[in-house]
Design a protein around this motif. Structure first.
Motif, PDB file in Angstrom:
ATOM      1  N   LYS A 279     -51.195  29.049  20.845  1.00  0.00           N
ATOM      2  CA  LYS A 279     -50.738  28.146  19.774  1.00  0.00           C
ATOM      3  C   LYS A 279     -49.224  27.991  19.821  1.00  0.00           C
ATOM      4  O   LYS A 279     -48.690  26.896  19.667  1.00  0.00           O
ATOM      5  N   GLN A 280     -48.558  29.113  20.051  1.00  0.00           N
ATOM      6  CA  GLN A 280     -47.096  29.092  20.114  1.00  0.00           C
ATOM      7  C   GLN A 280     -46.638  28.245  21.309  1.00  0.00           C
ATOM      8  O   GLN A 280     -45.700  27.471  21.204  1.00  0.00           O
ATOM      9  N   ARG A 281     -47.334  28.391  22.417  1.00  0.00           N
ATOM     10  CA  ARG A 281     -46.982  27.603  23.598  1.00  0.00           C
ATOM     11  C   ARG A 281     -47.267  26.117  23.374  1.00  0.00           C
ATOM     12  O   ARG A 281     -46.515  25.259  23.831  1.00  0.00           O
TER      13      ARG A 281
ATOM     14  N   LEU B 204     -39.330  24.288  16.765  1.00  0.00           N
ATOM     15  CA  LEU B 204     -40.548  25.050  16.536  1.00  0.00           C
ATOM     16  C   LEU B 204     -40.226  26.000  15.391  1.00  0.00           C
ATOM     17  O   LEU B 204     -39.473  26.954  15.559  1.00  0.00           O
TER      18      LEU B 204
ATOM     19  N   GLY C 211     -44.183  28.808  13.267  1.00  0.00           N
ATOM     20  CA  GLY C 211     -45.533  28.493  13.721  1.00  0.00           C
ATOM     21  C   GLY C 211     -45.784  27.008  13.649  1.00  0.00           C
ATOM     22  O   GLY C 211     -45.479  26.369  12.654  1.00  0.00           O
TER      23      GLY C 211
ATOM     24  N   PRO D  24     -39.864  32.414  18.318  1.00  0.00           N
ATOM     25  CA  PRO D  24     -40.871  31.846  19.224  1.00  0.00           C
ATOM     26  C   PRO D  24     -41.839  32.870  19.801  1.00  0.00           C
ATOM     27  O   PRO D  24     -42.905  32.489  20.255  1.00  0.00           O
ATOM     28  N   THR D  25     -41.495  34.143  19.782  1.00  0.00           N
ATOM     29  CA  THR D  25     -42.411  35.133  20.361  1.00  0.00           C
ATOM     30  C   THR D  25     -43.095  35.970  19.286  1.00  0.00           C
ATOM     31  O   THR D  25     -43.783  36.938  19.610  1.00  0.00           O
TER      32      THR D  25
END
Ligand code: ADP
Ligand code: MG
Length: 323
Positions: free
Chosen positions: A156-158, A96, A99, A177-178
């Protein structure tokens, strides 16, 4: 061992899930984004790649994933050289990076179906089940039918994480990621990372947030201006930042001498304050020794540096830079 020998030694397989030696990237504009990086990410670790914005984290990750060529140096991922072995390595890695690329006009579920369909080793007969399981894992089942453009940043991140989780992976590489998530979203991603790591998957995640790294990572490396500042087990990095003993006294020279006799290291005198690395022994004995030697003690205590202060001291920069 000199820097050059470290840079020249080819990392071997079994050294770690990710091993780089002298990894360097100079962009075409001349920007030296990553400078001689020697990174060792133990298999099975949750490894935090920590550094302020612009310190070279994303550039490193892009080299590790075979997206850009290093200017010099070597990188091995899961024992194979990158970018040479990109095709063999990438199916075992969920990534990931900066984004996820999503189609806003498609639902979350359809984005994943499409992503899965682009994977030549993914069996189409089990595609829907795989996508449903990934959506469930990141808590997006209820929102799966919504168009991705209507998703919050956290969703979206999830969804990007779900894409990385469609196949079982030996390694997950997560770039910030956060980033941009609210505290609740951050907590959700963190607990997901812990859960993933508990099945033995190596997780390599970048962050500019120190407490995030402290909360989820077993190991960490700290970057500043393209260079590695330190790396190791988080517990050891924290231990290295043990507080300093501070004695306030009108007799600093005598205090310094007694502290040295008592085994204190790195004794520093500034006016009426003497600071030192505390010795291993009971501090009550150290205090008694000062008094016995006739040192007039006005203040005696340990000033605890937070891990954050220690890292800021190491890098000369803060970690809470916005953006
Ligand atoms: N494509 C690029 N071309 C030129 N310079 C770049 C490029 N990408 C990043 N940089 C520069 O390289 C440095 C490291 O950037 P980056 O790897 O994105 O850091 P981080 O992910 O830690 O924020 C920064 O100074 C950035 O401006
Ligand atoms: Mg980045």
């Amino acid at each position: 061992m000199t820097d050059t020998s470290a840079a020249e030694r080819e990392p071997g397989p079994g050294d770690g899930a990710i091993v780089t030696r002298g990894l360097t990237k100079r962009y075409r504009g001349g920007q030296l984004a990553v400078d001689g990086l020697d990174l060792t990410v133990p298999a099975g670790s949750v490894f935090g790649f920590l550094g302020p914005n612009g310190s070279g984290k994303t550039t490193t990750i892009r080299m590790l994933m075979g997206l850009i060529e290093p200017t010099s140096g070597t990188a091995r991922v899961l024992g194979r050289p990158m970018p040479r072995a990109t095709l063999a390595v990438l199916p075992q890695v969920g990534a990931l990076i900066e984004g996820p690329a999503l189609y806003g006009f498609l639902s979350g579920r359809d984005n994943l179906l499409r992503y899965d369909a682009a994977d030549p080793i993914a069996d189409p007969r089990t595609r829907r089940a795989r996508v449903a399981a990934a959506l469930d894992r990141v808590g997006l089942t209820a929102a799966a039918g919504k168009k991705a453009k209507a998703y919050s940043l956290g969703m979206k991140q999830r969804l990007g994480l779900a894409a990385a989780l469609l196949q079982p992976r030996r390694l997950l590489v997560l770039d910030e990621p956060t980033n941009g998530l609210d505290p609740q979203g951050m907590r959700e991603i963190r607990s997901l990372i812990r859960e993933l790591a508990s099945d033995g998957t190596t997780v390599f995640l970048s962050s500019h947030l120190l407490d995030e790294i402290e909360q989820v990572c077993t190991h960490a490396a700290v970057m500043a201006q393209g260079r590695l500042v330190t790396q190791g087990a988080v517990a050891d990095l924290a231990a290295g930042t043990r507080g300093r003993l501070v004695v306030t006294t009108p007799d600093p020279a005598d205090a310094a001498r007694v502290l040295k006799e008592q085994g204190a290291a790195d004794v520093v005198v500034t006016e009426d304050r003497v600071t030192a690395e505390p010795p291993e022994r009971d501090l009550a004995e150290v205090n008694a020794a000062l008094v016995t030697a006739g040192v007039r003690v006005r203040g005696f205590g340990v000033e605890r540096a937070s891990l954050e202060e220690a890292f800021v001291a190491l890098t000369g920069e803060g970690f809470d830079v916005a953006g």
